[in-house]
Design an enzyme around this catalytic site. Structure first.
Site, PDB file in Angstrom:
ATOM      1  N   ASP A 102      -2.506  -1.539  10.282  1.00 37.61           N
ATOM      2  CA  ASP A 102      -2.670  -1.614   8.831  1.00 37.61           C
ATOM      3  C   ASP A 102      -3.270  -2.936   8.364  1.00 37.61           C
ATOM      4  O   ASP A 102      -3.623  -3.063   7.182  1.00 37.61           O
ATOM      5  CB  ASP A 102      -1.319  -1.425   8.124  1.00 37.61           C
ATOM      6  CG  ASP A 102      -0.822   0.010   8.184  1.00 37.61           C
ATOM      7  OD1 ASP A 102      -1.589   0.885   8.628  1.00 37.61           O
ATOM      8  OD2 ASP A 102       0.336   0.251   7.800  1.00 37.61           O
ATOM      9  N   LYS A 130       0.853  -1.194   0.000  1.00 35.83           N
ATOM     10  CA  LYS A 130       0.000   0.000   0.000  1.00 35.83           C
ATOM     11  C   LYS A 130       0.884   1.238   0.000  1.00 35.83           C
ATOM     12  O   LYS A 130       2.051   1.216   0.408  1.00 35.83           O
ATOM     13  CB  LYS A 130      -0.937   0.010   1.213  1.00 35.83           C
ATOM     14  CG  LYS A 130      -0.252  -0.006   2.584  1.00 35.83           C
ATOM     15  CD  LYS A 130       0.262   1.330   3.080  1.00 35.83           C
ATOM     16  CE  LYS A 130       0.929   1.228   4.453  1.00 35.83           C
ATOM     17  NZ  LYS A 130       1.636   2.488   4.851  1.00 35.83           N
ATOM     18  N   GLY A 172       9.627  -0.520   5.259  1.00 33.07           N
ATOM     19  CA  GLY A 172       9.671   0.463   4.186  1.00 33.07           C
ATOM     20  C   GLY A 172       8.464   1.365   4.099  1.00 33.07           C
ATOM     21  O   GLY A 172       8.405   2.242   3.246  1.00 33.07           O
ATOM     22  N   GLY A 173       7.460   1.145   4.955  1.00 38.35           N
ATOM     23  CA  GLY A 173       6.251   1.947   4.887  1.00 38.35           C
ATOM     24  C   GLY A 173       5.260   1.472   3.850  1.00 38.35           C
ATOM     25  O   GLY A 173       4.260   2.142   3.581  1.00 38.35           O
ATOM     26  N   LEU A 174       5.528   0.297   3.262  1.00 40.27           N
ATOM     27  CA  LEU A 174       4.638  -0.257   2.230  1.00 40.27           C
ATOM     28  C   LEU A 174       3.630  -1.246   2.806  1.00 40.27           C
ATOM     29  O   LEU A 174       2.805  -1.794   2.063  1.00 40.27           O
ATOM     30  CB  LEU A 174       5.458  -0.942   1.130  1.00 40.27           C
ATOM     31  CG  LEU A 174       6.427  -0.038   0.359  1.00 40.27           C
ATOM     32  CD1 LEU A 174       7.228  -0.858  -0.653  1.00 40.27           C
ATOM     33  CD2 LEU A 174       5.676   1.093  -0.355  1.00 40.27           C
ATOM     34  N   GLY A 175       3.714  -1.496   4.111  1.00 34.35           N
ATOM     35  CA  GLY A 175       2.741  -2.388   4.750  1.00 34.35           C
ATOM     36  C   GLY A 175       2.989  -3.855   4.509  1.00 34.35           C
ATOM     37  O   GLY A 175       2.065  -4.657   4.665  1.00 34.35           O
ATOM     38  N   GLY A 176       4.211  -4.233   4.149  1.00 41.32           N
ATOM     39  CA  GLY A 176       4.469  -5.623   3.790  1.00 41.32           C
ATOM     40  C   GLY A 176       4.134  -6.609   4.885  1.00 41.32           C
ATOM     41  O   GLY A 176       3.470  -7.626   4.646  1.00 41.32           O
ATOM     42  N   GLY A 177       4.574  -6.346   6.114  1.00 47.33           N
ATOM     43  CA  GLY A 177       4.293  -7.269   7.208  1.00 47.33           C
ATOM     44  C   GLY A 177       2.812  -7.391   7.485  1.00 47.33           C
ATOM     45  O   GLY A 177       2.291  -8.491   7.707  1.00 47.33           O
TER      46      GLY A 177
END
Length: 289
Positions: free
Chosen positions: A143, A17, A104-109
């Site tokens: 998130d 995201k 990274g702020g991409l919500g991967g976890g």
């Protein structure tokens, strides 16, 4: 939907995201911050394979480097569903092909956790609603619910109060400048803006991308000069913004060719991706089929 276990294996995409807007509107007594944000899903993904086990165990096909087993959000998500099993012999082996950078702020976890919740709901035949899975996932991270529901959304509260929205779907250049950001440090910084005046979703959408901002960005740039440098570099080509608390940043482009041209140049300096904006998750598309 049938409540019988699915033999599997089940391979699902866990999308990233971007926070196209992020306002910090206050701080609660428990230390959590209230916010308003626009989550947009993008077609950068991890791939997770879930294989049914009959010994009740949760295992990883291989360890995730730097993440202890008990701290792995996929493992924690699977354990959250243990009480809902009708058969204690139901277990799972989890395998991940990791693309999204950690921290990274991409919500991967969070996306990985949501994918395991949705995948195990299908694999173990639990029959839980997305609303119930989102409630379960909220304990794992603010998130997680947006990925469980699988749609770009306007979010309030700590990020858990979601209203689905349909956003434009431009092409994005996403850059990771090679540093790791401490989200708690950003939110604890005394200079962080915490008093943005709340706005309505309608006003945010009416204002459009030209009016959107990230209240964390000034603090992130101050603490992490490589991110400030990357933003300055990307700003040569289009307005750029940090997603979440970083470390990743992004800019929008009207077409793929323009995005790839900039990404080719960025790739000489940084880890870089070209991504297309989405409004519905490929995970949900797959489970719907």
């Amino acid at each position: 939907m049938s409540n019988a276990p699915t033999p599997g294996p089940l391979t699902l995409l866990a999308p990233a995201k971007l926070n196209r807007l992020l306002h910090i509107t206050g701080r609660r007594e428990d230390g959590y911050h209230t916010l308003q944000t626009l989550f947009q899903l993008v077609d950068l993904t991890d791939s997770i394979t879930l294989t049914l086990r009959d010994d009740g165990e949760i295992t990883l096909s291989k360890p995730v480097e730097g993440v202890p087993f008990d701290d792995n959000l996929m493992v924690r998500a699977a354990r959250k569903l243990y009480p809902y099993r009708r058969d204690s012999r139901l277990g799972v082996t989890l395998a991940i092909d990791k693309c999204l950078p950690m921290g990274g702020g991409l919500g991967g976890g969070s996306s990985n956790a949501a994918t395991v919740l949705l995948g195990l709901n299908r694999l173990w035949g639990l029959g839980l609603s997305n609303e119930r899975l989102a409630d379960i996932g909220l304990a794992l991270g603010a998130d997680v619910p947006v990925f469980v529901h699988g749609h770009s959304a306007w979010a309030e509260g700590v990020g858990e109060r979601l209203t689905p929205v349909t956003l434009d779907t431009p092409w994005f250049v996403v850059i990771h400048p090679g540093v790791s950001v401490s989200t708690p440090a950003i939110f604890q910084d005394p200079e962080l803006t915490r008093a943005s005046r709340p706005i309505t979703m309608a006003r945010a959408l009416q204002g459009g991308a030209a009016t959107w901002r990230n209240d964390c960005e000034d603090t992130v740039k101050k603490r992490y000069p490589p991110i400030a440098c990357a933003l300055e570099w990307l700003e040569q080509f289009a307005p750029a913004r940090v997603t979440g608390t970083g470390a990743c940043l992004f800019a929008t482009f009207a077409n793929e060719d323009a995005a790839r041209s900039v990404a080719d140049q960025a790739g000489q300096r940084y880890k870089t991706w070209v991504a297309r904006g989405l409004n519905t998750s490929p995970l949900h598309d797959a489970l719907g089929r």
